[in-house]
Design a protein around this motif. Structure first.
Motif, PDB file in Angstrom:
ATOM      1  N   LYS A   1       0.887  -1.253  -0.416  1.00 61.81           N
ATOM      2  CA  LYS A   1       0.277  -0.214   0.343  1.00 61.81           C
ATOM      3  C   LYS A   1       0.996   0.914  -0.258  1.00 61.81           C
ATOM      4  O   LYS A   1       0.285   2.379  -0.465  1.00 61.81           O
ATOM      5  N   ARG A   2       1.829   0.842   0.468  1.00 61.61           N
ATOM      6  CA  ARG A   2       3.053   2.129   0.873  1.00 61.61           C
ATOM      7  C   ARG A   2       3.487   3.017  -0.393  1.00 61.61           C
ATOM      8  O   ARG A   2       3.231   4.189  -1.308  1.00 61.61           O
ATOM      9  N   GLU A   3       3.982   1.804  -1.327  1.00 60.07           N
ATOM     10  CA  GLU A   3       4.676   1.393  -2.481  1.00 60.07           C
ATOM     11  C   GLU A   3       3.465   1.970  -3.974  1.00 60.07           C
ATOM     12  O   GLU A   3       3.863   2.917  -4.890  1.00 60.07           O
ATOM     13  N   ALA A   4       2.605   2.074  -3.309  1.00 61.23           N
ATOM     14  CA  ALA A   4       1.991   1.694  -4.532  1.00 61.23           C
ATOM     15  C   ALA A   4       1.215   3.678  -4.336  1.00 61.23           C
ATOM     16  O   ALA A   4       0.916   4.054  -5.131  1.00 61.23           O
ATOM     17  N   ARG A   5       0.584   4.278  -3.002  1.00 55.53           N
ATOM     18  CA  ARG A   5       0.112   5.077  -2.828  1.00 55.53           C
ATOM     19  C   ARG A   5       1.524   6.268  -3.208  1.00 55.53           C
ATOM     20  O   ARG A   5       1.560   7.170  -3.811  1.00 55.53           O
ATOM     21  N   ARG A   6       2.469   5.269  -3.588  1.00 56.71           N
ATOM     22  CA  ARG A   6       4.171   7.261  -3.676  1.00 56.71           C
ATOM     23  C   ARG A   6       3.723   6.932  -5.218  1.00 56.71           C
ATOM     24  O   ARG A   6       4.126   7.806  -6.249  1.00 56.71           O
ATOM     25  N   HIS A   7       3.784   5.757  -6.279  1.00 54.34           N
ATOM     26  CA  HIS A   7       3.401   5.567  -7.573  1.00 54.34           C
ATOM     27  C   HIS A   7       2.230   6.134  -7.735  1.00 54.34           C
ATOM     28  O   HIS A   7       2.093   7.057  -9.029  1.00 54.34           O
ATOM     29  N   ILE A   8       1.253   5.912  -7.468  1.00 52.52           N
ATOM     30  CA  ILE A   8      -0.306   6.522  -7.528  1.00 52.52           C
ATOM     31  C   ILE A   8      -0.279   7.739  -7.498  1.00 52.52           C
ATOM     32  O   ILE A   8       0.123   8.423  -8.532  1.00 52.52           O
ATOM     33  N   GLU A   9       0.109   8.542  -6.732  1.00 48.71           N
ATOM     34  CA  GLU A   9       0.300   9.846  -6.448  1.00 48.71           C
ATOM     35  C   GLU A   9       1.582  10.481  -7.573  1.00 48.71           C
ATOM     36  O   GLU A   9       1.019  11.560  -8.116  1.00 48.71           O
ATOM     37  N   SER A  10       2.602   9.722  -8.181  1.00 53.93           N
ATOM     38  CA  SER A  10       3.698  10.382  -8.587  1.00 53.93           C
ATOM     39  C   SER A  10       2.826  10.279  -9.994  1.00 53.93           C
ATOM     40  O   SER A  10       2.378  11.118 -11.248  1.00 53.93           O
ATOM     41  N   ALA A  11       2.026   8.782 -10.304  1.00 52.56           N
ATOM     42  CA  ALA A  11       1.848   9.126 -11.710  1.00 52.56           C
ATOM     43  C   ALA A  11       0.120  10.465 -11.742  1.00 52.56           C
ATOM     44  O   ALA A  11       0.520  10.545 -13.352  1.00 52.56           O
ATOM     45  N   TRP A  12      -0.568  10.106 -11.126  1.00 52.96           N
ATOM     46  CA  TRP A  12      -1.228  11.649 -11.118  1.00 52.96           C
ATOM     47  C   TRP A  12      -0.660  12.894 -11.638  1.00 52.96           C
ATOM     48  O   TRP A  12      -1.268  13.397 -12.102  1.00 52.96           O
ATOM     49  N   ARG A  13       0.873  12.872 -10.743  1.00 49.30           N
ATOM     50  CA  ARG A  13       1.241  14.273 -11.366  1.00 49.30           C
ATOM     51  C   ARG A  13       1.578  14.289 -12.360  1.00 49.30           C
ATOM     52  O   ARG A  13       1.523  15.385 -12.754  1.00 49.30           O
ATOM     53  N   ALA A  14       1.703  13.097 -12.932  1.00 47.90           N
ATOM     54  CA  ALA A  14       2.571  12.878 -14.720  1.00 47.90           C
ATOM     55  C   ALA A  14       1.385  13.159 -15.094  1.00 47.90           C
ATOM     56  O   ALA A  14       1.948  13.899 -16.469  1.00 47.90           O
ATOM     57  N   ALA A  15      -0.071  12.947 -15.379  1.00 48.80           N
ATOM     58  CA  ALA A  15      -0.888  12.893 -15.428  1.00 48.80           C
ATOM     59  C   ALA A  15      -0.994  13.869 -15.832  1.00 48.80           C
ATOM     60  O   ALA A  15      -1.396  14.769 -17.104  1.00 48.80           O
ATOM     61  N   GLY A  16      -1.050  15.031 -15.399  1.00 50.80           N
ATOM     62  CA  GLY A  16      -1.198  16.763 -15.721  1.00 50.80           C
ATOM     63  C   GLY A  16      -0.820  17.321 -17.034  1.00 50.80           C
ATOM     64  O   GLY A  16      -1.473  18.421 -17.289  1.00 50.80           O
ATOM     65  N   SER A  17       0.498  16.537 -17.175  1.00 56.01           N
ATOM     66  CA  SER A  17       0.931  17.708 -18.519  1.00 56.01           C
ATOM     67  C   SER A  17      -0.111  17.121 -19.282  1.00 56.01           C
ATOM     68  O   SER A  17      -0.216  17.115 -20.728  1.00 56.01           O
ATOM     69  N   PHE A  18      -0.904  16.249 -19.120  1.00 59.26           N
ATOM     70  CA  PHE A  18      -1.876  15.686 -20.505  1.00 59.26           C
ATOM     71  C   PHE A  18      -3.303  15.853 -20.509  1.00 59.26           C
ATOM     72  O   PHE A  18      -3.746  14.706 -19.501  1.00 59.26           O
ATOM     73  N   PRO A  19      -3.892  17.182 -19.927  1.00 61.44           N
ATOM     74  CA  PRO A  19      -5.286  16.761 -18.812  1.00 61.44           C
ATOM     75  C   PRO A  19      -6.397  17.081 -19.299  1.00 61.44           C
ATOM     76  O   PRO A  19      -7.293  16.320 -19.719  1.00 61.44           O
ATOM     77  N   THR A  20      -6.188  17.224 -21.443  1.00 57.92           N
ATOM     78  CA  THR A  20      -7.010  16.922 -22.409  1.00 57.92           C
ATOM     79  C   THR A  20      -7.827  15.444 -22.663  1.00 57.92           C
ATOM     80  O   THR A  20      -9.013  15.150 -22.706  1.00 57.92           O
ATOM     81  N   ARG A  21      -6.520  14.654 -23.209  1.00 59.17           N
ATOM     82  CA  ARG A  21      -6.405  13.681 -23.638  1.00 59.17           C
ATOM     83  C   ARG A  21      -5.289  12.130 -23.515  1.00 59.17           C
ATOM     84  O   ARG A  21      -4.123  13.287 -23.039  1.00 59.17           O
ATOM     85  N   ASP A  22      -5.119  11.272 -23.007  1.00 55.99           N
ATOM     86  CA  ASP A  22      -4.305  10.578 -23.084  1.00 55.99           C
ATOM     87  C   ASP A  22      -3.070  10.806 -24.132  1.00 55.99           C
ATOM     88  O   ASP A  22      -4.280  10.647 -25.599  1.00 55.99           O
ATOM     89  N   VAL A  23      -2.157  10.010 -24.250  1.00 57.70           N
ATOM     90  CA  VAL A  23      -1.458  10.319 -25.611  1.00 57.70           C
ATOM     91  C   VAL A  23      -0.538   8.897 -25.462  1.00 57.70           C
ATOM     92  O   VAL A  23      -0.794   8.199 -25.087  1.00 57.70           O
ATOM     93  N   ASP A  24      -0.629   8.726 -26.710  1.00 62.13           N
ATOM     94  CA  ASP A  24       0.117   7.020 -27.256  1.00 62.13           C
ATOM     95  C   ASP A  24       1.626   7.929 -27.574  1.00 62.13           C
ATOM     96  O   ASP A  24       1.903   8.560 -28.785  1.00 62.13           O
ATOM     97  N   ALA A  25       2.468   6.788 -26.947  1.00 55.68           N
ATOM     98  CA  ALA A  25       3.581   7.735 -27.795  1.00 55.68           C
ATOM     99  C   ALA A  25       4.631   5.387 -27.096  1.00 55.68           C
ATOM    100  O   ALA A  25       3.751   4.411 -26.112  1.00 55.68           O
TER     101      ALA A  25
END
Length: 396
Positions: A256-280
């Motif tokens: 749970k601790r490790e998951a929370r760390r990665h989940i919070e970081s992923a949501w922060r990173a996702a902020g760079s793509f607010p309108t739609r997911d990107v494919d790469a």
């Protein structure tokens, strides 16, 4: 692609146990799982989760993927796989005739479409030629773009192999992928290759080392000279793998601790793509795909209520995502509903998974386990269970 009907996962566990002459008690002692749980898994009253499969694998001396069992294919498809393996062996042997970059790029676009649509038959037909063409292009152009394209082809090979649990091919694919990205500097491509390498640890049940791979790659990306968007893309993709690995840790407090760390970081990173997911590089990142991974992680952590509480409208949450993401998310939602005793809800989500991506649902371990448990628990004939039994290859 002619996938052969393999034994149900519980049946496969029983076969492995009996081949060693072990009783259920002996196996449960070695794996540190309860005899009651093992018994229910073998007869089909409980699903064989990835965590339990990894524990049994350690007892058997096998990988988690080997406990889950390889997805078999028909003889004609084995010939196509042989061509693909031959192209992988010739990684440093480009063809004499030059291959234009436009041809490789077009092939990757087609491969991504087949992958998103889970058209395995078309993908495995395309890959041998695409891999040889990308190999020739990379060696002749010798540019970051060309080597990155080759790495993307190997990533697609890894995707195909990992989904079918052909772990020898999966490991070779990530080794070749890493070799390709190291030919010319490309921090984003290196991050994606680390994501796939961590995936091999995931499939072998060695999640602790997989997390080390992810964390090292995140540190490397954060220190690389990248734009904010590229850095967030690379870190976010790594976080998705990190939260999946964390969800499989045996120590759920640490998980749970490790998951929370990665989940919070992923949501922060996702902020760079607010309108739609990107494919790469054949993958998708943004708020929607982050949501699907968070849901799956909560299920793996044994928190089905938290998983289902993430959205009131799963249709809306998944709208626009490719079948490769929709089907597993439906299966994970079904797992959560099954854990909470909502058999009808689980059956509905399973049906949606098989409708949107039947090939993926059929080879997905939980795509076969959840209907097996539903069949076992219902103890009676039901039309939709009959249909799912036929599609998944689970006997009523």
């Amino acid at each position: 692609m002619g996938t052969i009907i393999d034994p149900a996962l519980g049946e496969h566990v029983a076969m492995l146990r009996k081949a060693r002459g072990w009783t259920q008690t002996q196996l449960s002692d070695r794996a540190n799982v309860s005899t009651s749980l093992l018994s229910k898994v073998e007869v089909g009253d409980r699903a064989l989760t990835p965590e339990v499969a990894a524990a049994l694998g350690r007892a058997f001396g096998l990988s988690m993927a080997e406990v889950l069992g390889r997805a078999s294919v028909a003889a004609d498809d084995e010939q196509l796989l042989a061509k693909l393996r031959s192209a992988m062996r010739d990684y440093d042997m480009p063809d004499a005739s030059a291959v234009p970059g436009e041809q490789v790029t077009a092939g990757l676009v087609t491969a991504d479409r087949y992958r998103d649509d889970v058209d395995v038959a078309a993908l495995i037909t395309l890959l041998p030629g695409l891999l040889r063409g990308a190999t020739t292009y990379a060696h002749t152009a010798n540019s970051p773009t060309a080597w990155s394209a080759l790495a993307d082809v190997y990533s697609t090979v890894y995707w195909l192999a990992a989904r079918h649990r052909w772990m020898d091919m999966a490991e070779l694919a990530v080794t070749r992928q890493r070799w390709a990205v190291e030919q010319q500097p490309n921090p984003v491509a290196e991050a994606f290759s680390s994501r796939d390498r961590a995936g091999t640890y995931l499939n072998f049940g060695d999640v602790e080392r997989g997390l080390v791979v992810v964390d090292r790659a995140i540190v490397a990306v954060q220190s690389a000279p990248l734009s904010t968007a590229d850095r967030d893309l690379a870190v976010g993709i790594l976080n998705l793998r990190g939260m999946t690995l964390a969800g499989r840790l045996r120590d759920k407090t640490e998980g749970k601790r490790e998951a929370r760390r990665h989940i919070e970081s992923a949501w922060r990173a996702a902020g760079s793509f607010p309108t739609r997911d990107v494919d790469a590089h054949g993958l998708t990142f943004g708020p929607q795909n982050t949501f699907t991974h968070v849901l799956a992680t909560q299920v793996d952590l044994g928190r089905p209520q938290d998983a289902l509480a993430l959205t009131d409208d799963l249709d809306e949450a998944l709208e626009g995502l490719p079948p490769t993401r929709v089907a597993p998310t439906r299966i994970n939602a079904a797992r959560a509903q099954l854990d909470l005793g909502d058999r009808n809800g689980a059956l509905e989500n399973l049906s949606r998974a098989f409708d949107v991506a039947p090939q993926m649902a059929r080879i997905h371990p939980m795509g076969r386990e959840v209907p097996r448990v539903l069949v076992s628990l219902h103890r009676r004939t039901k039309p939709e269970l009959k249909r799912l039994s036929r599609l998944s290859g689970i006997r009523l």
